[in-house]
Design an enzyme around this catalytic site. Structure first.
Site, PDB file in Angstrom:
ATOM      1  N   GLU A   1       0.822  -1.212   0.000  1.00 12.04           N
ATOM      2  CA  GLU A   1       0.000   0.000   0.000  1.00 12.04           C
ATOM      3  C   GLU A   1       0.858   1.265   0.000  1.00 12.04           C
ATOM      4  OE1 GLU A   1      -3.699   2.133   0.208  1.00 12.04           O
ATOM      5  OE2 GLU A   1      -3.201   0.060  -0.267  1.00 12.04           O
ATOM      6  N   ASP A   2       1.924   1.275   0.820  1.00 18.30           N
ATOM      7  CA  ASP A   2       2.692   2.509   1.041  1.00 18.30           C
ATOM      8  C   ASP A   2       4.001   2.590   0.262  1.00 18.30           C
ATOM      9  OD1 ASP A   2       0.707   3.122   2.853  1.00 18.30           O
ATOM     10  OD2 ASP A   2       1.836   2.402   4.594  1.00 18.30           O
TER      11      ASP A   2
END
Length: 736
Positions: free
Chosen positions: A84-85
């Site tokens: 996600e990051d």
């Protein structure tokens, strides 16, 4: 604020390593590699507190390690934010670690993308179920709960509005999931932390009150514990006794529910008693009841009847010294493990003593619960895949949860389609559905939905349900609505056809127009009485469905009108009955496409516009159209001639019709594909195709059912097929 040394310690692998003593050395190495990968991926990133971001994945993995989860789960916990990051792909994680780890990280990432937007209670429940349904592996939920727990522990540096939002989401979504999974400690912590951020003043006030009460009642607690230990020792019962107290939120809820002050609450503190066997739990209960007066209404046996999440204990509340109410909980070590860590106990339930106890309970035929069954599966098979399959069946719901365009969550049974979704929204949406988009992509209406889909149904005024929908809808609401609509539509079409047939038969009796019901009600009453029907509509529907012979009704009606003075027109009668072959002199039924379900096209001969046709009023099926040369139709004419009516094609028909053809081809590579391509290029649709059983033969027959507009269209299709080099012959099947 933590010191630099504390921050460095939290960001290192050493703290986590201390909790991995239950893993084999080679798996510890794999977890260390995942730590190095995550540390590199999050390099230079910090949390709101200023700590290195890697402290969060380490803390999440540490929580999972406390539950004694497997190495794949710990690796996924360390990597859970990398997709996600940090832009890491699922393929990269698969290559560097394994598919199981990648699947877990992907599952957690998908859950992170869900946004809880509604504060309505029913929406919160749907959201909880959606999270469970989307996590096809229970370990995804465990990682997510560990992630949420650490985030709740470290929210002090966040803005007030963010604290409120996350705390509300945790209280309404994640704490109930932890409870459902049997993670009692996590459930209690998440509730208290949520209460702390939602109502900080109340939290501080109650915390201080509990601390003061703890000091005041220390002597009382010590007295009760000493008395109970002495009684157990005298009875030869081996037991561990320790105190417990209610959570701050549960105390607040009880005060609010009973409208009591803190001073009026008596059961803030209690005792938990751990004994070796189930029978010892009941022995301990008897000893306690001999020491202090029990409150009968507060006795609960969760051993005989476990909670849904697998919780087992004996609960009793006694009136202790000074009239103070004290709650006791009796349980075995295995029950305690399940009560505290729930489904995570699967990875710890491996000691011979616990296994022997499970076998003993099973042999004694004691009531099972879903979690204990799972633990038995682990003991018997040591197969983690089977364990996870059973979790899906027993813990995860059978529903799917999808979003409307306005972010409302809809619950549907597993396997439900877009049509089920449309009818769940509103009957009119289902009736008029023509297309849809799922997650902003066009999709067929028969597409099965999965949890998390965002579905938008497009409607068109005037559209009606398709009978083919009945073959794939799952919900009773959709099926009932479609059937009802088709039934009503069928009756309307049958009534219209019945009226046309009765008018034709009435003209054959020499009378031009049917009598008006408004002025000739007595006549129609006599007709209905003889036909034994309740209304004119029912009579016309019966005629349209072939349940009554039209000529019999017409003769009776004509006789009644003649008695009232009507005079048959001999010229009209002769034109209707003896008009020869000139269709202009006869009243015929014109097939223009408006008849729909009241007219069936015989599957034995598949009539097409352009064919000579005849109409047969089949009992209960309405008007069945055959080609004039159909052998089945000819046999019916000999047997049941009074049921035949004259029919003809309208000049233009909107729908397509089924027809059957046989194509004989040389059995070469690509021959079948060439035939189907030629048919498609000729603008015909293939509904069904079959071929010879012996595919080794040099020559083979293809049998096809096509949709075409008329005979001219079929002729064009046949020419396209016959031009193919592989085609030997192509013929229309006119009877079967």
């Amino acid at each position: 604020m933590n010191s630099p040394a504390e921050i460095a310690s939290a960001a290192s692998f050493a703290g986590l390593l201390e909790k991995l003593d239950y893993l084999p050395p080679d798996e510890v190495v794999q977890v260390r590699n995942a730590y190095k990968f995550a540390d590199q991926a999050h390099l230079g990133v910090t949390r709101k507190s200023g700590e290195p971001y890697i402290t969060h994945p380490i803390a999440v993995a540490a929580l999972c390690a406390e539950w004694k989860l497997d190495s794949s789960t710990l690796m996924a916990a360390l990597l859970h934010d990398t997709m996600e990051d940090c832009g890491v792909t699922k393929i990269q994680i698969t290559e560097d670690f394994n598919a199981s780890v990648a699947h877990l990280v992907d599952g957690v990432t998908k859950l992170d993308k869900l946004q809880f937007s509604s504060r309505q209670e029913n929406q919160a429940e749907s959201f909880r179920k959606m999270l469970l349904a989307m996590a096809d592996d229970v370990r995804v939920i465990l990682i997510k709960l560990a992630d949420r727990t650490h985030n709740m522990r470290t929210m002090d540096d966040m803005k007030r509005d963010a604290q409120m939002r996350i705390a509300t989401e945790t209280l309404e979504i994640y704490a109930p999931i932890a409870n459902r999974m049997g993670l009692n400690n996590t459930y209690r912590e998440l509730e208290d932390l949520s209460f702390k951020y939602l109502h900080p003043w109340r939290y501080r006030t109650l915390s201080k009150a509990i601390e003061r009460a703890r000091s005041r009642r220390r002597h009382l607690v010590q007295e009760v514990q000493g008395t109970v230990e002495a009684a157990f020792a005298a009875a030869g019962l081996n037991a561990r006794i320790f105190t417990r107290e209610k959570t701050i939120l549960s105390i607040y809820r009880k005060m609010d529910k009973k409208k009591q002050s803190f001073a009026q609450l008596y059961d803030i503190f209690g005792f938990r008693i751990i004994v070796p066997t189930n029978s010892d739990c009941y022995l301990a209960l008897g000893i306690l009841h001999s020491l202090y007066k029990p409150m009968p209404q507060r006795l609960k046996d969760f051993i005989a009847i476990p909670k849904d999440n697998g919780y087992q204990s004996l609960h009793t509340t006694l009136v202790g010294p000074a009239g103070v109410h004290i709650e006791f909980q009796m349980r075995t070590e295995a029950m305690h493990l399940v009560a505290e860590t729930g489904v995570a106990a699967h990875w710890q339930y491996k000691s011979p003593e616990q296994a022997a106890q499970a076998q003993q309970d099973k042999a004694a035929g004691k009531p099972a619960n879903w979690l204990k069954n799972l633990l038995d599966i682990q003991k018997e098979t040591l197969d983690s895949h089977e364990f996870l399959d059973h979790v899906r069946l027993n813990v995860l719901p059978d529903d799917v949860f999808v979003f409307t365009p306005k972010n409302r969550i809809m619950s549907l049974p597993r396997g439900a389609t877009v049509i089920d979704f449309a009818y769940a929204i509103h009957s009119d949406v289902g009736d008029q559905a023509v297309s849809c988009t799922i997650n902003n992509r066009e999709a067929p209406l028969r597409t099965e939905l999965v949890s998390g889909d965002r579905v938008e149904v497009h409607t068109e005024e005037g559209s009606k349900p398709n009978p083919a929908w009945l073959s794939f809808v799952r919900t009773a609401r959709a099926r009932s609505r479609i059937r009802n609509h088709l039934k009503v539509q069928s009756r309307e079409e049958a009534r219209s056809l019945g009226l046309r047939l009765l008018q034709q038969a009435y003209r054959a009796e020499g009378l031009e127009h049917l009598p008006e019901p408004a002025t000739q009600q007595d006549v129609w009453d006599k007709v209905l009485q003889q036909a034994n029907t309740k209304s004119l509509d029912e009579l016309l529907i019966d005629i349209g469905q072939g349940k009554r012979i039209t000529s019999v009704v017409a003769k009776h009606l004509a006789q009644l009108m003649t008695e009232l003075g009507e005079r048959p027109d001999a010229v009209l009668m002769s034109m209707q009955r003896f008009g020869g072959e000139d269709p202009m002199l006869q009243q015929v039924i014109t097939l223009d496409g408006s008849e729909k379900s009241s007219v069936q096209y015989a599957s034995c001969c598949h009539p097409l516009p352009g064919d000579d046709i005849v109409g047969y009023l089949s009992r209960g099926e309405g008007l069945v159209v055959h080609t004039a040369e159909c052998p089945n139709g000819k046999r019916l004419q000999v047997k049941d001639s009074e049921r035949f009516v004259q029919v003809e094609w309208a000049e233009h028909l909107p729908q397509r019709f089924l027809t059957a053809i046989t194509v004989t081809i040389h059995n070469r590579v690509g021959s079948v594909a060439n035939v189907t391509s030629a048919i498609a290029q000729a603008d015909a649709n293939i509904v069904y195709i079959s071929m010879s059983d012996d595919i080794q033969q040099e020559v083979m027959d293809l049998r096809l059912i096509l949709q075409v507009r008329d005979r001219v269209h079929l002729a064009r299709v046949m020419r396209a097929v016959r031009r193919l080099p592989a085609t030997i012959r192509a013929t229309r099947v006119k009877s079967a």
